[in-house]
Design a protein around this motif. Structure first.
Motif, short mmCIF file in Angstrom:
data_model
loop_
_atom_site.label_atom_id
_atom_site.label_comp_id
_atom_site.label_asym_id
_atom_site.label_seq_id
_atom_site.Cartn_x
_atom_site.Cartn_y
_atom_site.Cartn_z
N VAL A 139 17.22 44.42 47.01
CA VAL A 139 17.72 45.46 46.11
C VAL A 139 19.02 45.96 46.73
O VAL A 139 19.02 46.52 47.83
N ALA A 140 20.13 45.73 46.03
CA ALA A 140 21.45 46.08 46.56
C ALA A 140 22.04 47.21 45.73
O ALA A 140 22.13 47.11 44.50
N VAL A 141 22.45 48.27 46.39
CA VAL A 141 23.00 49.44 45.72
C VAL A 141 24.52 49.48 45.91
O VAL A 141 25.00 49.41 47.05
N ALA A 142 25.25 49.56 44.81
CA ALA A 142 26.71 49.73 44.85
C ALA A 142 27.38 48.71 45.76
O ALA A 142 28.19 49.06 46.62
N THR A 143 27.04 47.45 45.57
CA THR A 143 27.61 46.38 46.40
C THR A 143 28.81 45.75 45.69
O THR A 143 28.71 45.39 44.52
N PRO A 144 29.93 45.58 46.40
CA PRO A 144 31.13 44.98 45.78
C PRO A 144 31.03 43.45 45.75
O PRO A 144 31.79 42.74 46.42
N PRO A 187 26.01 52.78 40.11
CA PRO A 187 26.30 53.95 39.28
C PRO A 187 27.28 53.60 38.16
O PRO A 187 28.02 52.61 38.26
N ARG A 188 27.29 54.41 37.15
CA ARG A 188 28.21 54.18 36.02
C ARG A 188 29.66 54.31 36.47
O ARG A 188 30.54 53.58 36.00
N PHE A 189 29.94 55.24 37.39
CA PHE A 189 31.28 55.40 37.94
C PHE A 189 31.22 55.36 39.45
O PHE A 189 30.54 56.16 40.07
N ASP A 190 31.92 54.39 40.03
CA ASP A 190 32.00 54.26 41.49
C ASP A 190 33.47 54.27 41.86
O ASP A 190 34.21 53.33 41.56
N PRO A 191 33.94 55.34 42.53
CA PRO A 191 35.37 55.43 42.84
C PRO A 191 35.86 54.35 43.79
O PRO A 191 37.06 54.08 43.86
N HIS A 192 34.94 53.73 44.54
CA HIS A 192 35.34 52.69 45.48
C HIS A 192 35.30 51.30 44.87
O HIS A 192 35.97 50.39 45.35
N ILE A 193 34.48 51.14 43.84
CA ILE A 193 34.31 49.80 43.25
C ILE A 193 34.49 49.92 41.74
O ILE A 193 33.51 49.97 40.97
N PRO A 194 35.74 49.95 41.27
CA PRO A 194 35.96 50.03 39.82
C PRO A 194 35.33 48.87 39.07
O PRO A 194 34.99 48.99 37.89
N GLU A 195 35.18 47.73 39.75
CA GLU A 195 34.60 46.55 39.11
C GLU A 195 33.09 46.68 38.90
O GLU A 195 32.48 45.84 38.23
N THR A 196 32.49 47.71 39.47
CA THR A 196 31.04 47.98 39.48
C THR A 196 30.30 46.96 40.34
O THR A 196 30.86 45.94 40.73
N GLY A 197 29.02 47.26 40.59
CA GLY A 197 28.22 46.39 41.45
C GLY A 197 27.46 45.33 40.69
O GLY A 197 26.48 44.78 41.21
N VAL A 205 20.97 46.81 37.06
CA VAL A 205 20.49 48.14 36.63
C VAL A 205 21.63 49.13 36.82
O VAL A 205 21.95 49.51 37.95
N GLU A 206 22.23 49.56 35.72
CA GLU A 206 23.27 50.60 35.79
C GLU A 206 22.62 51.95 35.57
O GLU A 206 21.86 52.14 34.62
N LEU A 207 22.94 52.90 36.44
CA LEU A 207 22.36 54.24 36.35
C LEU A 207 23.43 55.25 35.94
O LEU A 207 24.60 55.11 36.33
N PRO A 208 23.06 56.28 35.19
CA PRO A 208 24.02 57.30 34.75
C PRO A 208 24.36 58.27 35.88
O PRO A 208 24.12 59.48 35.79
N LEU A 209 24.91 57.72 36.95
CA LEU A 209 25.28 58.50 38.13
C LEU A 209 26.73 58.23 38.46
O LEU A 209 27.35 57.30 37.93
N ALA A 210 27.29 59.03 39.35
CA ALA A 210 28.68 58.87 39.75
C ALA A 210 28.80 59.00 41.27
O ALA A 210 28.16 59.85 41.87
N GLY A 211 29.62 58.13 41.86
CA GLY A 211 29.84 58.17 43.30
C GLY A 211 29.47 56.85 43.94
O GLY A 211 28.85 55.98 43.32
N GLN A 218 20.04 60.73 45.37
CA GLN A 218 19.60 61.26 44.09
C GLN A 218 18.28 60.62 43.65
O GLN A 218 18.07 59.42 43.81
N ARG A 219 17.46 61.45 43.07
CA ARG A 219 16.08 61.03 42.76
C ARG A 219 16.03 59.79 41.88
O ARG A 219 15.21 58.89 42.10
N LEU A 220 16.89 59.72 40.87
CA LEU A 220 16.85 58.58 39.95
C LEU A 220 17.09 57.27 40.69
O LEU A 220 16.38 56.28 40.46
N LEU A 221 18.06 57.27 41.58
CA LEU A 221 18.34 56.03 42.31
C LEU A 221 17.21 55.70 43.28
O LEU A 221 16.77 54.54 43.37
#
Length: 239
Positions: A139-144, A187-197, A205-211, A218-221
């Motif tokens: 399970v990889a979170v916010a991976t470029p 997350p829906r918006f990742d300031p470090h990875i505009p291309e998303t993970g 799995v895209e989550l309605p989170l930012a950062g 955050q609980r949802l993640l």
């Protein structure tokens, strides 16, 4: 009355994104401080659930993944960090070798890798290694997985390695067969990875989170990661 916006004043969406960055960096700074203040103990479960190995991002320690680790430990998963990764500044291939050595030395099998950012690249490399049969999935979170367009502007060489044109990144992207063993959470918006993970062929799995950092707390993640780990373990038990 002229209600036109002052061009010198940032638009509301721009102010919101600046706020996201500020909160994101504040959360990351807090985690770094926690890791510097002492040797915190990795939370671990005593049940018979699948072991979990934490793979943090670049310049991070496992402390960034503590909220996730705590939830997994409560669910009975033995949770492991990889101390030899230190602050994870080595190139991806070297870091993957460190993780493989840890899996073999600790004789871990039936493992689920739980990764953040660069940790997901390391984990994919592990899935491509001879130690792959020790791992159920990741399970990889916010991976470029496709890199980040901002990487080329970074001063540090380790950060520039996330340039989409980097040879190691391109080689990993070309390895498609193991993608089906990966859940990419982002997350829906990742300031470090505009291309998303997002990762082709993976469970995305895209989550309605930012950062990039703050979502880890955050609980949802946290609940999403725990659910995906449980799903991977359940699928192993199927005939």
């Amino acid at each position: 009355m002229n209600r036109s916006r002052d061009p010198a004043r940032p638009a509301p969406w721009a102010r919101a994104r600046l706020g996201t960055r500020a909160v994101d960096y504040a959360w990351a700074a807090d985690r770094q401080l926690r890791s510097l203040l002492g040797r915190a103990v990795v939370p671990t479960g005593t049940g018979g659930a699948a072991p979990v190995v934490l793979l943090p991002g670049i310049y991070e320690t496992w402390e960034f993944l503590r909220p996730v680790a705590t939830a997994l430990a409560r669910a009975g998963h033995p949770v492991h960090a990889v101390p030899a990764l230190r602050h994870n500044a080595r190139p991806v291939p070297e870091s993957a070798d460190v993780v493989v050595e840890h899996l073999e030395r600790a004789d871990l099998s039936g493992v689920v890798l739980v990764a953040h950012s660069k940790g997901g690249l390391i984990g994919k490399r592990v899935l491509l290694s001879p130690a792959s049969d020790r791992v159920l999935g990741m399970v990889a979170v916010a991976t470029p997985f496709s890199g980040s367009r901002w990487a080329r502007y970074m001063l540090s060489r380790p950060l520039r390695s996330f340039d989409p044109r980097d040879p190691v990144l391109l080689a990993l992207a070309g390895e498609l067969l193991v993608n089906e063993r990966i859940t990419a959470v982002y997350p829906r918006f990742d300031p470090h990875i505009p291309e998303t993970g997002r990762l082709p062929g993976a469970r995305n799995v895209e989550l309605p989170l930012a950062g990039h950092f703050r979502p880890l707390g955050q609980r949802l993640l946290v609940e999403t990661v725990a659910r995906e780990v449980a799903r991977m373990e359940a699928e192993r038990a199927l005939p």
